[in-house]
Design a protein around this motif. Sequence first.
Motif, PDB file in Angstrom:
ATOM      1  N   ALA A  16       0.823  -1.214   0.000  1.00 19.21           N
ATOM      2  CA  ALA A  16       0.000   0.000   0.000  1.00 19.21           C
ATOM      3  C   ALA A  16       0.858   1.265   0.000  1.00 19.21           C
ATOM      4  O   ALA A  16       0.433   2.309  -0.507  1.00 19.21           O
ATOM      5  N   HIS A  17       2.075   1.162   0.540  1.00 15.27           N
ATOM      6  CA  HIS A  17       2.981   2.319   0.587  1.00 15.27           C
ATOM      7  C   HIS A  17       4.015   2.286  -0.541  1.00 15.27           C
ATOM      8  O   HIS A  17       4.987   3.049  -0.524  1.00 15.27           O
ATOM      9  N   GLY A  18       3.820   1.390  -1.516  1.00 12.69           N
ATOM     10  CA  GLY A  18       4.684   1.366  -2.692  1.00 12.69           C
ATOM     11  C   GLY A  18       6.089   0.863  -2.444  1.00 12.69           C
ATOM     12  O   GLY A  18       7.007   1.181  -3.213  1.00 12.69           O
ATOM     13  N   GLU A  19       6.287   0.045  -1.404  1.00 18.55           N
ATOM     14  CA  GLU A  19       7.631  -0.413  -1.054  1.00 18.55           C
ATOM     15  C   GLU A  19       7.972  -1.794  -1.606  1.00 18.55           C
ATOM     16  O   GLU A  19       9.071  -2.294  -1.383  1.00 18.55           O
ATOM     17  N   ILE A  20       7.025  -2.421  -2.303  1.00 16.94           N
ATOM     18  CA  ILE A  20       7.304  -3.671  -3.009  1.00 16.94           C
ATOM     19  C   ILE A  20       6.663  -3.583  -4.384  1.00 16.94           C
ATOM     20  O   ILE A  20       5.899  -2.656  -4.685  1.00 16.94           O
ATOM     21  N   GLN A  21       6.967  -4.555  -5.231  1.00 17.12           N
ATOM     22  CA  GLN A  21       6.411  -4.621  -6.583  1.00 17.12           C
ATOM     23  C   GLN A  21       4.895  -4.425  -6.537  1.00 17.12           C
ATOM     24  O   GLN A  21       4.211  -4.955  -5.668  1.00 17.12           O
ATOM     25  N   GLN A  22       4.359  -3.673  -7.490  1.00 15.61           N
ATOM     26  CA  GLN A  22       2.965  -3.258  -7.421  1.00 15.61           C
ATOM     27  C   GLN A  22       1.994  -4.122  -8.215  1.00 15.61           C
ATOM     28  O   GLN A  22       0.785  -4.033  -8.005  1.00 15.61           O
ATOM     29  N   LYS A  23       2.474  -4.965  -9.130  1.00 12.02           N
ATOM     30  CA  LYS A  23       1.538  -5.792  -9.885  1.00 12.02           C
ATOM     31  C   LYS A  23       2.178  -7.120 -10.265  1.00 12.02           C
ATOM     32  O   LYS A  23       3.393  -7.296 -10.191  1.00 12.02           O
ATOM     33  N   GLY A  24       1.327  -8.054 -10.679  1.00 12.21           N
ATOM     34  CA  GLY A  24       1.787  -9.378 -11.055  1.00 12.21           C
ATOM     35  C   GLY A  24       1.958 -10.296  -9.859  1.00 12.21           C
ATOM     36  O   GLY A  24       1.542  -9.987  -8.740  1.00 12.21           O
ATOM     37  N   PHE A  25       2.576 -11.432 -10.101  1.00 12.60           N
ATOM     38  CA  PHE A  25       2.795 -12.434  -9.064  1.00 12.60           C
ATOM     39  C   PHE A  25       4.038 -12.061  -8.256  1.00 12.60           C
ATOM     40  O   PHE A  25       5.119 -11.863  -8.815  1.00 12.60           O
ATOM     41  N   ILE A  26       3.883 -11.941  -6.948  1.00 11.48           N
ATOM     42  CA  ILE A  26       4.986 -11.504  -6.088  1.00 11.48           C
ATOM     43  C   ILE A  26       5.356 -12.626  -5.127  1.00 11.48           C
ATOM     44  O   ILE A  26       4.509 -13.121  -4.374  1.00 11.48           O
ATOM     45  N   LYS A  27       6.618 -13.021  -5.175  1.00 12.32           N
ATOM     46  CA  LYS A  27       7.114 -14.073  -4.290  1.00 12.32           C
ATOM     47  C   LYS A  27       7.552 -13.472  -2.957  1.00 12.32           C
ATOM     48  O   LYS A  27       8.054 -12.347  -2.910  1.00 12.32           O
ATOM     49  N   GLN A  28       7.415 -14.246  -1.890  1.00 11.58           N
ATOM     50  CA  GLN A  28       7.818 -13.762  -0.570  1.00 11.58           C
ATOM     51  C   GLN A  28       9.303 -13.422  -0.518  1.00 11.58           C
ATOM     52  O   GLN A  28       9.713 -12.449   0.119  1.00 11.58           O
ATOM     53  N   GLU A  29      10.129 -14.209  -1.211  1.00 10.43           N
ATOM     54  CA  GLU A  29      11.575 -13.978  -1.173  1.00 10.43           C
ATOM     55  C   GLU A  29      11.978 -12.689  -1.884  1.00 10.43           C
ATOM     56  O   GLU A  29      13.128 -12.244  -1.763  1.00 10.43           O
ATOM     57  N   GLU A  30      11.064 -12.083  -2.628  1.00 14.61           N
ATOM     58  CA  GLU A  30      11.342 -10.802  -3.286  1.00 14.61           C
ATOM     59  C   GLU A  30      11.128  -9.617  -2.350  1.00 14.61           C
ATOM     60  O   GLU A  30      11.435  -8.477  -2.710  1.00 14.61           O
ATOM     61  N   ILE A  31      10.626  -9.887  -1.151  1.00 14.28           N
ATOM     62  CA  ILE A  31      10.347  -8.828  -0.187  1.00 14.28           C
ATOM     63  C   ILE A  31      11.577  -8.597   0.689  1.00 14.28           C
ATOM     64  O   ILE A  31      12.173  -9.550   1.205  1.00 14.28           O
TER      65      ILE A  31
END
Length: 365
Positions: free
Chosen positions: A333-348
């Motif tokens: 919600a605060h734009g600190e991770i990828q905003q669309k598509g499939f997001i993996k936990q390890e990308e955080i």
Amino acid sequence: MPNKKKVVIFGAGKIGRLVSIFLAQTNDYAITLVDLNTHFLERVKKLQSTQNIEYEVSDFSNEEEIKKVLTGKHYALSCAPFFCNNKIAEVASALNVHYLDLTEDVKTTNYIKKIAKNSSCAFIPQCGLAPGFITIVANHLVKKFDSIEDVKMRVGALPMYPHNRLKYNLTWSTDGLINEYCNDCEVIMDGTLHTVQPLEGEERFNIEGEEYEAFNTSGGLGTFAESLSGRVKNMDYKSIRYPGHREILLTLLHDLKFKEDRDGLKKLFERAIPHTFQDVVIIFVTVTGQKKGYFCQENYSKKIVHTVIDGENWGAIQITTAAGICAVLDLHAHGEIQQKGFIKQEEISFEKFSNNRFGKYYSSC
């Protein structure tokens, strides 16, 4: 947050109740809590911090009812059983609503990955503890190495006061627990992805003088095996239990054939094993490999215990799971991770997660 994001939480059970409390306390989100069980909803209404939540009595296995509650919203958070998630994700995709869940079910995650292709919204499954935070931690350690030999991920949600032969109490979803014990497990061995049987690979170890056993269980790696394919020699995930638990499970699942009767096993567990909110979560990750010319090892170890929030005692597994999905929602919600598509936990980012107001529950409890 200038404009409140509209969030629908599906499921007002053990985890959904605490998710609604966490989000309501910030006053940054407009929350609708959905469940067919009015008793669950009434329990949330009695809590002081949840007076600004809207409530919907709705069947989230019904497509039309899901559409009704999701229309015009920004986020769908599924704290529902894993078998409800495909339908919720489908409707979220059709309505351009961001989707998060807590599933440990591999087939469910693979289905959601297909839905996420070419989507303008984010689809973020596995936002709990394992899979979820355990993967964020493991990847944080992995990034410190030039090359990786072994990644060992261990998690246990255990009663603080075990008082039966299983040395176990129910602390979270019974369906999820049975999935872990019965479904095939992904591992990487000698650089190749394999599936192995649950309950195998037993090991014993000590943490702070306490002896534990660990064994293969399904789902804990999440998408991490795919992400590290070709980069790690050996990787596995195992659940931590008190010694002796596994032997009784082998008797139940194999000798008494409950692996072929999961409904019967669920009835048995819920009839005979008490629930507890006096629990401890153990997180233990070890990574070995080459770093700056040396063969090195990095570890992460954490114990989190139950605590009082909003005047009520909450289990450690509730706190860690609810904090996980709330932190990921907050970061998105605060734009600190990828905003669309499939997001993996390890990308955080581990750092961003740990500094988040919800992620801090992993260090403060």
